[in-house]
Write a protein that holds these residues in place. Structure first.
Motif, PDB file in Angstrom:
ATOM      1  N   ALA A   1      21.381  71.471  42.952  1.00  0.00           N
ATOM      2  CA  ALA A   1      20.643  70.347  42.360  1.00  0.00           C
ATOM      3  C   ALA A   1      20.776  70.358  40.843  1.00  0.00           C
ATOM      4  CB  ALA A   1      19.171  70.417  42.762  1.00  0.00           C
TER       5      ALA A   1
ATOM      6  N   CYS B   1      30.216  72.416  43.412  1.00  0.00           N
ATOM      7  CA  CYS B   1      29.306  72.833  44.488  1.00  0.00           C
ATOM      8  C   CYS B   1      30.084  73.204  45.743  1.00  0.00           C
ATOM      9  CB  CYS B   1      28.303  71.721  44.788  1.00  0.00           C
ATOM     10  SG  CYS B   1      27.099  71.425  43.468  1.00  0.00           S
TER      11      CYS B   1
ATOM     12  N   GLU C   1      25.991  62.430  46.769  1.00  0.00           N
ATOM     13  CA  GLU C   1      24.654  62.972  47.029  1.00  0.00           C
ATOM     14  C   GLU C   1      24.567  63.598  48.418  1.00  0.00           C
ATOM     15  OE1 GLU C   1      21.872  59.862  46.261  1.00  0.00           O
ATOM     16  OE2 GLU C   1      22.165  59.923  44.082  1.00  0.00           O
TER      17      GLU C   1
ATOM     18  N   PHE D   1      23.620  67.380  48.393  1.00  0.00           N
ATOM     19  CA  PHE D   1      22.248  67.625  48.833  1.00  0.00           C
ATOM     20  C   PHE D   1      22.106  67.750  50.343  1.00  0.00           C
ATOM     21  CE2 PHE D   1      21.733  65.706  44.644  1.00  0.00           C
ATOM     22  CZ  PHE D   1      20.854  66.601  44.064  1.00  0.00           C
TER      23      PHE D   1
ATOM     24  N   VAL E   1      23.779  72.036  50.647  1.00  0.00           N
ATOM     25  CA  VAL E   1      22.456  72.647  50.785  1.00  0.00           C
ATOM     26  C   VAL E   1      22.230  73.130  52.214  1.00  0.00           C
ATOM     27  CG1 VAL E   1      19.980  72.192  50.741  1.00  0.00           C
ATOM     28  CG2 VAL E   1      21.418  71.415  48.847  1.00  0.00           C
TER      29      VAL E   1
ATOM     30  N   THR F   1      14.387  68.787  47.851  1.00  0.00           N
ATOM     31  CA  THR F   1      15.314  69.009  46.740  1.00  0.00           C
ATOM     32  C   THR F   1      15.974  67.704  46.345  1.00  0.00           C
ATOM     33  OG1 THR F   1      15.756  71.240  47.569  1.00  0.00           O
ATOM     34  CG2 THR F   1      17.303  70.345  45.950  1.00  0.00           C
ATOM     35  N   PHE F   2      16.373  66.935  47.347  1.00  0.00           N
ATOM     36  CA  PHE F   2      16.992  65.630  47.124  1.00  0.00           C
ATOM     37  C   PHE F   2      16.011  64.679  46.443  1.00  0.00           C
ATOM     38  CE2 PHE F   2      17.915  61.368  49.116  1.00  0.00           C
ATOM     39  CZ  PHE F   2      19.042  61.076  48.352  1.00  0.00           C
TER      40      PHE F   2
ATOM     41  N   ALA G   1      15.260  65.627  42.773  1.00  0.00           N
ATOM     42  CA  ALA G   1      16.428  65.408  41.913  1.00  0.00           C
ATOM     43  C   ALA G   1      16.455  64.005  41.328  1.00  0.00           C
ATOM     44  CB  ALA G   1      17.709  65.661  42.707  1.00  0.00           C
TER      45      ALA G   1
END
Length: 320
Positions: free
Chosen positions: A25, A84, A174, A178, A182, A203-204, A207
């Motif tokens: 994130a 990521c 995204e 995410f 994740v 978390t999403f 953000a």
């Protein structure tokens, strides 16, 4: 010996998974602020008016919908997404002790949802939920090939920089970061599917909190603007988290990134349902609108598990 996805479950600690998720994130959101080209700028000397309206943009300012800002941010989040994914690949390589890049690549593709497109019907789950808003669009003649639908206008909507960002690029990057990245680290840590569905979307949601600064400045940097920014952020946190529950379920259930991406894009195109406005706009169809909304919710509940079932998903038990 070839390492399978199931062999990795439990090889990562929960604490490490939490740290990696927060790191993803930070990398994603942080990429929007690492350069002058991606950062927004506001003229604090501009006199603003009250009334709850967005103020006029000044020539020396950089707002999030400016084409050059969008292009710079698309490049930034692309790099962030690759980083990521590379972290996930390195993690898989380290945990498997594999010296074969091909094996690690296949394992990473499987975890990140690139190995399959998912069941065709899984892409229609979200439209079923939106039967009510779609029916209201039908009443207004706004669906494709109806009287108020304009091919050139709709095409321009999707090919503009705002459209490319909102309906194509943002949903993909995204969901990749995410959702796929994740969920991968949490799955490897042995986190249950139910915990991933109901915990990882926060978390999403969080953000998106950085949009509050943008709203505060665009609406005048006063008490009213601050209220709008706070309320807007809370509302965005709520619906992005709720959508995150759905997208995470779809991703884990199908083991594919594509259905989560199409669901995200569809929601961005449709926006948040506004049944109140629709009931006022079509008072002679109030009962039908409510009935179709309810049918959408019931239909969604009925097809969600059935249309997303995928026997070879590494994230889900092999039973419908």
């Amino acid at each position: 010996m070839t390492v399978t996805a199931n062999d990795l479950v439990g090889t990562l600690s929960g604490t490490t998974a939490h740290g990696l998720a927060l790191g993803f994130a930070f990398i994603f959101v942080g990429s929007l602020y690492v350069s002058n080209h991606t950062r927004l700028s506001f003229d604090h000397n501009v006199k603003v008016s009250v009334g709850g309206y967005q103020r006029i943009k000044q020539n020396n300012e950089r707002w999030r919908d400016d084409p050059d800002v969008i292009r710079a941010r698309l490049a930034a989040v692309s790099i962030a997404s690759v980083i990521c994914c590379a972290i996930v690949g390195y993690l898989l390589s380290d945990l498997t002790h594999s010296k074969s890049s091909g094996e690690v690549f296949k394992l990473a593709a499987k975890h990140l949802g690139f190995a399959s497109a998912g069941p065709i019907l899984s892409h229609l789950v979200t439209p079923v939920l939106f039967l009510g808003p779609l029916y209201a669009m039908f009443l207004g003649g706004d669906l494709p090939f109806q009287q108020h639908w304009d091919c050139e206008r709709e095409g321009a909507k999707f090919t503009s920089w705002i459209g490319i960002r909102s309906y194509i690029f943002a949903p993909f990057t995204e969901e990749l970061v995410f959702r796929a990245c994740v969920c991968t680290v949490y799955h490897i840590s042995g986190t249950s599917t139910s915990r991933m569905i109901f915990l990882t979307p926060f978390t999403f949601g969080v953000a998106h909190a950085h949009h509050a600064w943008d709203t505060y400045n665009r609406y005048g940097r006063n008490t009213e603007a601050l209220k709008r920014a706070i309320l807007g952020t809370i509302f965005q946190l709520m619906y992005t988290t709720l959508f995150g529950f759905l997208a995470t379920y779809i991703f884990l259930r199908t083991g594919s990134l594509l259905p989560a991406w199409t669901a995200h894009a569809f929601c961005n195109v449709m926006g948040f349902p506004n049944i109140g406005w629709e009931l006022q706009a079509y008072p002679h169809r109030r009962k039908q609108i409510i009935a179709v909304y309810l049918a959408g919710v019931v239909g969604f509940a009925f097809v969600l598990s059935r249309w997303t079932f995928t026997p070879d998903s590494i994230f889900w038990f092999p039973s419908p």
